[in-house]
Design a protein around this motif. Sequence first.
Motif, PDB file in Angstrom:
ATOM      1  N   GLY A  29       0.837  -1.192   0.000  1.00 12.66           N
ATOM      2  CA  GLY A  29       0.000   0.000   0.000  1.00 12.66           C
ATOM      3  C   GLY A  29       0.874   1.244   0.000  1.00 12.66           C
ATOM      4  N   ASP A  31      -0.477   4.217   0.477  1.00 14.23           N
ATOM      5  CA  ASP A  31      -1.246   5.227   1.209  1.00 14.23           C
ATOM      6  C   ASP A  31      -0.863   5.226   2.691  1.00 14.23           C
ATOM      7  N   GLY A  55       4.864   3.702   2.849  1.00 15.45           N
ATOM      8  CA  GLY A  55       3.659   2.897   2.749  1.00 15.45           C
ATOM      9  C   GLY A  55       3.696   1.703   3.685  1.00 15.45           C
ATOM     10  N   ALA A  61      -0.157  -4.085   5.285  1.00 14.61           N
ATOM     11  CA  ALA A  61      -0.898  -3.536   4.148  1.00 14.61           C
ATOM     12  C   ALA A  61      -2.284  -4.164   4.046  1.00 14.61           C
ATOM     13  N   SER A  65      -3.959  -0.688   5.019  1.00 21.95           N
ATOM     14  CA  SER A  65      -3.986   0.136   3.816  1.00 21.95           C
ATOM     15  C   SER A  65      -5.362   0.087   3.170  1.00 21.95           C
ATOM     16  N   GLU A  66      -5.878   1.246   2.775  1.00 22.64           N
ATOM     17  CA  GLU A  66      -7.165   1.290   2.090  1.00 22.64           C
ATOM     18  C   GLU A  66      -7.010   0.993   0.602  1.00 22.64           C
ATOM     19  N   CYS A  67      -5.798   1.032   0.107  1.00 20.33           N
ATOM     20  CA  CYS A  67      -5.549   0.801  -1.324  1.00 20.33           C
ATOM     21  C   CYS A  67      -4.500  -0.286  -1.532  1.00 20.33           C
ATOM     22  N   ALA A  68      -4.456  -1.257  -0.653  1.00 17.64           N
ATOM     23  CA  ALA A  68      -3.469  -2.330  -0.784  1.00 17.64           C
ATOM     24  C   ALA A  68      -3.743  -3.147  -2.032  1.00 17.64           C
ATOM     25  N   GLU A  69      -2.681  -3.471  -2.729  1.00 19.10           N
ATOM     26  CA  GLU A  69      -2.803  -4.296  -3.920  1.00 19.10           C
ATOM     27  C   GLU A  69      -1.482  -4.991  -4.168  1.00 19.10           C
TER      28      GLU A  69
END
Length: 267
Positions: A29, A31, A55, A61, A65-69
């Motif tokens: 992440g 973010d 990050g 993550a 994390s709100e945008c973990a990928e």
Amino acid sequence: MAIVAIDAGGDSTKIYDGQKVNCFPSAIGYDWRERNLKQQQGEHDFEWEYRGQKGFAGTLALSESECAESRKGDSKAHPDALLRILIALHQYTDGIEQKIVVGQPIKTHTPEEKQLIKEMVIGRHELVINGKRRSLLITRCEVAAEGVTAGLLMPSSNTIRIIDIGSGTVNFGTLLDRKFNDKGSFTLTTGMETLRFADPVAFGRQIAIRALASGWGKHDTVYLCGGGTEALQETIRAYFPNSKPIIGDPVTANVRAFFLIARKLYG
């Protein structure tokens, strides 16, 4: 100086030094934020800082994390793969100088793509993980073909077939008399985590039919590896009766095979 192999997969990253395989989730992440409640979320909580960015990675993550990928696809020549490699080296090696072997799907195991990975990886990197700063100097990096390289783990045979079922790709590899065979090796650019509905029967059927259509024989001995082995092995066996999981842990087959190359090159 450390000599290690790293499989920076889409689902998990594995690093092997010839003694022990260490593994952590590949999720990243970008973010980062200051957390009010700092409780450990898992064994592999990583708060990272690299080249002016910060990050979360690993289990942190996945939890915070709100945008973990985890970037997947048919090439590892991208920044996420670099971060996975650097996190693995930071956490599981000693010293500054590193010599490594990493992987790349068969489809993009080309001189151009391999050079991109080497240019991305080789050199000095300053990385902070969980407040600990390390300087890493990667002096050598070689790029092995995923899936087919795992065939080196098997006893000598005239023909060795490998199906490497990953989260983002499936690699089909062929060795003839211990030599890589390009005609019988290729990549399917979908995996266990890139399908909307990863039904094991449907996906296993697709994999088997693709292999048969590419000239593999029904009675060939086919070794399965990768994270999808357990879920798909029964379906694939219906098409290839002599298929079986590779010797040892199928999930870590690639990184164990990469180390055979690393030891030969650098040992």
